[in-house]
Design an enzyme around this catalytic site. Structure first.
Site, PDB file in Angstrom:
ATOM      1  N   CYS A 118       0.815  -1.206   0.000  1.00 56.28           N
ATOM      2  CA  CYS A 118       0.000   0.000   0.000  1.00 56.28           C
ATOM      3  C   CYS A 118       0.852   1.260   0.000  1.00 56.28           C
ATOM      4  CB  CYS A 118      -0.915  -0.008   1.218  1.00 56.28           C
ATOM      5  SG  CYS A 118      -1.844  -1.530   1.290  1.00 56.28           S
ATOM      6  N   GLU A 119       1.630   1.459  -1.026  1.00 51.43           N
ATOM      7  CA  GLU A 119       2.430   2.666  -1.198  1.00 51.43           C
ATOM      8  C   GLU A 119       2.606   2.884  -2.693  1.00 51.43           C
ATOM      9  OE1 GLU A 119       5.550   3.946   0.902  1.00 51.43           O
ATOM     10  OE2 GLU A 119       5.274   2.681   2.670  1.00 51.43           O
TER      11      GLU A 119
END
Ligand SMILES: *Cc1c(COP(=O)(O)O)cnc(C)c1O
Length: 421
Positions: free
Chosen positions: A346-347
């Site tokens: 999640c980046e």
């Protein structure tokens, strides 16, 4: 040159089809080639032939004990930068007198452990550290062999995060202060000065910065000798770069590097140490990952892989380029299309490549990141509670898992819950 080639339409690691390893261990995983590791070590060893020398593999590049043992059996020493690496080197069977200890923050405990079991030399990075090594040595009734790492203030012309030889970097002692520092070292009874150390950075693609640095080291050798110091060993660090793209990069070869060393330093009659990491392990390893989804976005297609930035950090950390190839050889002449190649973390930084031209891929297809052997597995983390991925070593037609993928159970039981919960 490496030993990851297409044969009969599929990528092989030496004589093993990469897909066969994937079927056995699951994806993602790292895969190393013994023949490539050995070839690169020998290129350095041969480049220094005719000079008394030791190639100390900078094991921070890839530190699995099976890799260390492979290189140690071929005659390599090791360059370590922590107590953990020292313990790994010893566990892999490397004798203490072939281990050099580098790094700016060696602790009392690390120094004690290395002196107790045996060490070729400490590369001292500061005066406070020099005093501590002296104290620890005296407390053990030993004398610690040392070099002082000098900072020659040359521009390595590499990525800012891996340049180490400019005066503003945290590494070493300014070369202008070297005489003073060596005089102090000579006065400390727990130390024995054996030489000089220098390391100016990593992924250097030009010999000139090395040459400038080594000229300064040659001058310093003469100066220190005339001051009465026994300078008989020169540790020249690592840093020679590798081609990360097949097409347009041609960094200097180890043989050219070795010839330059002879030219600049041969007349001094010193034993030469070098500490290559990346050039030995980099192109000796790939990371293999599977396509989970192909997602159509606005004007672009995303390849979502099961490998992520926590498994291979270099693109996120250094904007590094890795060639990414399909494990199944694309049919000749097939039309390529651009993909943004990303992982599931999640980046937004979890992006391996943008608009990379690839033959069309579908879910379930395997891809290999080339040149992932150095600063790959060793920089991996469990971010997003993703298990550290396995490492596999290939030797001709055999392969072995040299680090297992942990189970979720194994990962979770490392947490402990306090009593009050
Ligand atoms: C990182 C490092 C090396 C190895 O550098 P490579 O670019 O991997 O060859 C060698 N010596 C020291 C002191 C280092 O910090």
């Amino acid at each position: 040159m490496d030993h990851f080639l297409y044969r009969d339409g599929v990528l092989h690691a030496e004589d093993v089809p990469v897909a066969e390893i994937a079927a056995k261990v699951g994806t993602p995983f790292y895969c190393y080639s013994t023949a490539t590791l050995l070839r690169h070590f020998r290129l350095f060893d041969e480049a220094l032939a005719g000079m008394d020398h030791l190639v100390c593999y900078a094991m921070k590049a890839a530190s699995n004990q099976a890799i260390l043992k492979t290189l140690a059996q071929a005659g390599a020493g090791m360059d370590v930068v922590s107590g953990g690496e020292y313990a790994r080197a010893i566990a892999a069977g490397v004798p203490g007198d072939k281990i050099v200890f580098s790094g700016v923050g060696k602790t009392h405990e690390e120094i004690r452990a290395a002196l107790s079991t045996g060490i070729r030399q400490f590369n001292v990075e500061s005066e406070p550290e020099m005093e501590v090594i002296n104290e620890v040595a005296l407390s053990l009734g030993k004398v610690a062999p040392i070099t002082v790492r000098v900072n020659p203030d040359v521009d390595a012309k590499t990525h800012a995060k891996i340049a180490t030889g400019k005066s503003e970097n945290k590494f070493g002692i300014p070369i202008a202060r070297a005489r003073e520092v060596y005089a102090r070292a000579a006065a400390l009874p727990g130390l024995k000065v054996v030489g000089i150390d220098v390391h100016i950075g990593s992924q250097l693609t030009d010999l000139d910065p090395f040459r400038l640095a080594y000229r300064k080291v040659a001058d310093l050798t003469e100066t220190l000798r005339s001051d009465g110091h026994d300078i008989h060993r020169l540790d020249l660090g690592g840093g020679l770069g590798i081609p990360y793209t097949r097409s347009n990069e041609a960094p200097p070869l180890p043989v050219e590097y070795g010839a330059m060393i002879k030219e600049e330093l041969g007349h001094l009659g010193c034993e030469i140490e070098i500490e290559p990491g990346r050039l030995i392990a980099g192109n000796a390893g790939i990371m293999v990952s599977k396509v989970i989804y192909v997602k159509s976005g606005e004007g672009r297609d995303f390849l979502i892989l099961d490998g992520a930035m926590n498994d291979l950090l270099r693109p996120a950390m250094y904007e590094a380029h890795h060639d990414i190839v399909s494990v199944k050889e694309p049919a000749p002449g097939i039309e390529q299309q651009p993909y943004d190649i990303v992982g599931p973390v999640c980046e937004t930084g979890d992006t391996f490549a943008k608009e990379r031209m690839m033959a069309p891929l579908a879910p379930g297809d395997l891809v290999a990141f080339r040149s992932a052997g150095a600063y790959g597995a060793v920089m991996a983390s469990e971010y997003n509670t993703r298990p550290l991925i396995p490492e596999v070593l290939v030797h001709e037609d055999q392969f072995a898992v040299i680090r297992e993928r942990p189970t979720f159970d194994e990962m979770l039981k490392r947490d402990t819950i306090p009593e009050w919960l």
